[in-house]
Structures are given as C-alpha cells and as structure tokens.
Design a protein around this motif. Sequence first.
Motif, PDB file in Angstrom:
ATOM      1  N   HIS A   1       0.874  -1.180   0.000  1.00  0.00           N
ATOM      2  CA  HIS A   1       0.000   0.000   0.000  1.00  0.00           C
ATOM      3  C   HIS A   1       0.911   1.229   0.000  1.00  0.00           C
ATOM      4  O   HIS A   1       1.750   1.382   0.880  1.00  0.00           O
TER       5      HIS A   1
ATOM      6  N   HIS B   1       1.744   5.418  -0.448  1.00  0.00           N
ATOM      7  CA  HIS B   1       1.544   6.869  -0.544  1.00  0.00           C
ATOM      8  C   HIS B   1       2.843   7.433  -1.100  1.00  0.00           C
ATOM      9  O   HIS B   1       3.910   6.872  -0.865  1.00  0.00           O
TER      10      HIS B   1
ATOM     11  N   SER C   1      -2.730   4.569  -2.577  1.00  0.00           N
ATOM     12  CA  SER C   1      -3.661   5.303  -1.719  1.00  0.00           C
ATOM     13  C   SER C   1      -4.315   6.413  -2.532  1.00  0.00           C
ATOM     14  O   SER C   1      -3.656   7.066  -3.347  1.00  0.00           O
TER      15      SER C   1
ATOM     16  N   ARG D   1      -2.648  -6.390   7.828  1.00  0.00           N
ATOM     17  CA  ARG D   1      -1.867  -5.257   7.335  1.00  0.00           C
ATOM     18  C   ARG D   1      -0.910  -4.820   8.430  1.00  0.00           C
ATOM     19  O   ARG D   1      -1.272  -4.701   9.598  1.00  0.00           O
TER      20      ARG D   1
ATOM     21  N   GLU E   1       3.419   2.857   8.090  1.00  0.00           N
ATOM     22  CA  GLU E   1       2.360   3.873   7.988  1.00  0.00           C
ATOM     23  C   GLU E   1       1.493   3.876   9.238  1.00  0.00           C
ATOM     24  O   GLU E   1       1.077   4.934   9.704  1.00  0.00           O
TER      25      GLU E   1
HETATM   26 ZN    ZN Z   1      -2.590   4.714   3.587  1.00  0.00          ZN
END
Ligand code: ZN
Length: 278
Positions: A48, A50, A84, A226, A230
């Motif tokens: 995932h 960003h 994201s 997960r 982050e």
């Molecule tokens: Zn995120």
Amino acid sequence: MTTSPVIITVAITGAVPKKADSPAVPTQPTEQIESTHEAYEAGASLVHIHVRNKDESSSSDAALFAEVQAGVRKHCPGMIVQFSTGGRGRSQNERASSLVHRPDMASLATGSVNFATQIYENTPQLIDGMATTMRDLGVKPEIEVFDLAMLYNAKALVDRGLVKPPAHVQFVLGIPNALPARRQVLDFLLSELKDIMPDATWTAAGVGRHQLEVNRWCMELGGHVRTGLEDNLRFDKTRLAKSNAELVARVADICGEYGRRPATRSEARQILGLAAAP
Ligand code: ZN
C-alpha cells in the motif's frame, strides 16, 4: 481454526509525517522500492503506497506513483500494488490522478470521518466518481471502513454496479475519533459483513499500539492482515521498528500459531480475484 493463506499487506509510508517520523520510513521513490523489496522477501504480497511530494512544481504525485510502481513490478514480481487515494485536502481529480497508471488496487473510503485533528472528507459525489474511475480502469478498490456506515455504503456501491463483487474490505481500527480497536467492534463488523456481502474478502488495520493485536485477531478470524510503518512506528514498547520488513517478518512468524501461513503472490492474486502479474 482455518488453514487458509494470509495476505500480508505492507503499508510502507503514510500520507503525512508523524510527530516523530522515524528515519526507517521510506519517503523517496528509491527508498520506497527498496523497502518494499525487503518486505516482499519477508512475506508481504501486497504493498500500500503513498507518495511524499516535496516539490510539486517539478513532479506530480501521479509521476511519483508511476515511478514506485515500475520499481516494485521490476524487483518484486507478482506483488500486488495498491495506491492510496487519501485526501490531504486534495481535489477529487488530484486524488484520482494516479489511477491512470492502473495499479492492481487502490484505496476507496466510502464515507467521511473525523481523524485526530481533521475531517477526512469523502462526499457521496466524490465516492461515486472515484469508484467509477476505478471500475472503468480495471483497478480493484480496497474499501476502507473507518466508521460503521461505510460498510453499508460499500454494499450500496456493489448493488449499483460501481464496485465489482466480490468486494475487498479493510476495517481500520484505532484511529482517534473513529472506530476503536476493540475485539467486540471487529466481531460486529464481521458479522454484518458476512450478512450483507458474504462473498467479500476482508482485512483489518490496527493503528499505533494496536497493530499487532489486530493482526492476531485477523489471523484467528480468517481474515488478512496489514502491517507497516504507515500505521505504527514501534516494534514493541521498548523500541522503534527498524524497517517495514521487520514488521512483516513479525507477522509472518506468528501465522503458524493460528494454523496459517503467508500467501504467495499468486495465491494473493487468486484470493482477491486479480489478474496474474502484469
Ligand atoms: Zn494509507
């Protein structure tokens, strides 16, 4: 107890620097690719992402996403790439701008919610627009459930043909002002999910000190997990995590306690109904 494989998602870099952002958090594309590769070798099958755009005049968020994706596809064959589409005060167009690069998946929050110090705003029009863009580009959404109504909103998107079933849902627990990381809350969310979208796959993220506890609940209850910097910078009470890979390895190590094991990349793609690796 289930013996099904666990998809381990690694959320390598958050949207905004935390108070004490650890030097372990990768922020440049080369660091992000390297950190993802280490996490991949430790057992993660989904990343995932960003991006942190320091100089918006020279490169766009979309270009940075494309750069990270290209590196991950090259160095981590088969790994599922998820972008994201989070807010940070950006417009719908800005939030959706990376989707043209067709990642395997993208996050889709199906409602608005208070975070610690701000509103995470997702109007019905924005949600419909983002879901439509993802559907039309063949990008599978990960439905982000930050509050109860978002679960039913996701079901409505499926019913209206904006999200292709089976949906993949992530419950986010432990964000101040949103859902608390309480076992009873997850139990309730799951019973509702199974009632309204029995074919859905699911995972949960525990934020901050709740990360490992929520990982354990997910493994016990047959979900996916997960981890990553982050959501949480600490390995345990006494020290900061050294890397995303260290957090992934911790989760991979405890799968066996629940009769489970980390999913391979091809298993993860099959579980989520994604095409074979591009
Ligand atoms: Zn995120």
